[in-house]
Design a protein around this motif. Structure first.
Motif, PDB file in Angstrom:
ATOM      1  N   UNK A  77     125.502  75.287   5.563  1.00 52.25           N
ATOM      2  CA  UNK A  77     124.324  74.425   5.672  1.00 52.25           C
ATOM      3  C   UNK A  77     123.079  75.234   5.311  1.00 52.25           C
ATOM      4  N   UNK A  78     122.153  74.599   4.610  1.00 47.71           N
ATOM      5  CA  UNK A  78     120.887  75.228   4.226  1.00 47.71           C
ATOM      6  C   UNK A  78     120.131  75.672   5.472  1.00 47.71           C
ATOM      7  N   UNK A  79     119.767  76.945   5.515  1.00 47.07           N
ATOM      8  CA  UNK A  79     119.046  77.493   6.670  1.00 47.07           C
ATOM      9  C   UNK A  79     117.586  77.047   6.685  1.00 47.07           C
ATOM     10  N   UNK A  80     117.062  76.628   5.546  1.00 44.10           N
ATOM     11  CA  UNK A  80     115.665  76.231   5.468  1.00 44.10           C
ATOM     12  C   UNK A  80     115.429  74.852   6.076  1.00 44.10           C
ATOM     13  N   UNK A  81     116.273  73.891   5.704  1.00 47.55           N
ATOM     14  CA  UNK A  81     116.045  72.524   6.179  1.00 47.55           C
ATOM     15  C   UNK A  81     117.131  72.019   7.123  1.00 47.55           C
ATOM     16  N   UNK A  82     118.328  72.612   7.068  1.00 46.50           N
ATOM     17  CA  UNK A  82     119.427  72.189   7.922  1.00 46.50           C
ATOM     18  C   UNK A  82     119.961  70.805   7.604  1.00 46.50           C
ATOM     19  N   UNK A  83     119.589  70.265   6.451  1.00 47.96           N
ATOM     20  CA  UNK A  83     119.923  68.874   6.135  1.00 47.96           C
ATOM     21  C   UNK A  83     121.162  68.705   5.272  1.00 47.96           C
ATOM     22  N   UNK A  84     121.565  69.735   4.541  1.00 51.74           N
ATOM     23  CA  UNK A  84     122.681  69.566   3.609  1.00 51.74           C
ATOM     24  C   UNK A  84     123.333  70.905   3.306  1.00 51.74           C
ATOM     25  N   UNK A  85     124.512  70.839   2.680  1.00 45.55           N
ATOM     26  CA  UNK A  85     125.189  72.055   2.235  1.00 45.55           C
ATOM     27  C   UNK A  85     124.342  72.769   1.191  1.00 45.55           C
TER      28      UNK A  85
END
Length: 167
Positions: A77-85
């Motif tokens: 998961x994206x550490x910046x937004x936590x919204x998507x792979x």
């Protein structure tokens, strides 16, 4: 004496020839759909062009790509937004952080809003179809390519060097 013969693996009963290859490929891809034409813009760096060309096909080492290649990565998961792979498309155009960057670029260049929900290929095609002169489109293409390259470099600095920056 027997002669050497090549066979196409899908058609072992036939000798290899281009007609057989075309038939096999046409069953897998639609030959009537025009292929995406990547623009090799000489106004930008070769390194950034190669990077974006590879990113279009998800061939850059994102967490998702590495997991798909067999690495044991429990969290992609994206550490910046936590919204998507964390895919190339996500890191370069779809993440909330990168969307804000694209909004700034759109305001700066005066171009219409671009679709950051689609693919990298779609974004580049959209920019190439702008109703602008050839040189202006070429300059916008450079800005897009360099932006993606710098987003990638910034992300890598943050991830691998613990440097403070966004992405």
């Amino acid at each position: 004496m027997d002669r050497d013969v090549w066979y196409w693996s899908n058609y072992e009963q036939h000798e290899f020839n281009t007609k057989i290859v075309r038939q096999a490929l046409s069953q897998q891809i639609d030959l009537n759909v025009p292929a995406f034409e990547f623009h090799w813009n000489r106004w930008t760096t070769n390194k950034s062009l190669m990077f974006v060309w590879r990113a279009i096909e998800e061939k850059v080492p994102t967490a998702t790509t590495l997991r798909n290649r067999g690495m044991n990565l429990p969290d992609v998961i994206c550490k910046t937004c936590g919204a998507a792979d964390k895919t190339a498309a996500h890191v370069l155009i779809q993440c909330n952080f990168t969307k804000r960057i694209w909004e700034k670029i759109i305001n700066w260049t005066g171009i219409p809003m671009v679709n950051t929900e689609g693919s990298i290929k779609d974004l580049l095609q959209e920019l190439n179809e702008l109703q602008r002169s050839k040189n202006v489109r070429k300059a916008i293409h450079v800005i897009a390519i360099q932006t993606m390259w710098l987003l990638w470099k910034n992300r890598n600095e943050k991830v691998f060097s613990n440097k403070q920056g966004a992405a």
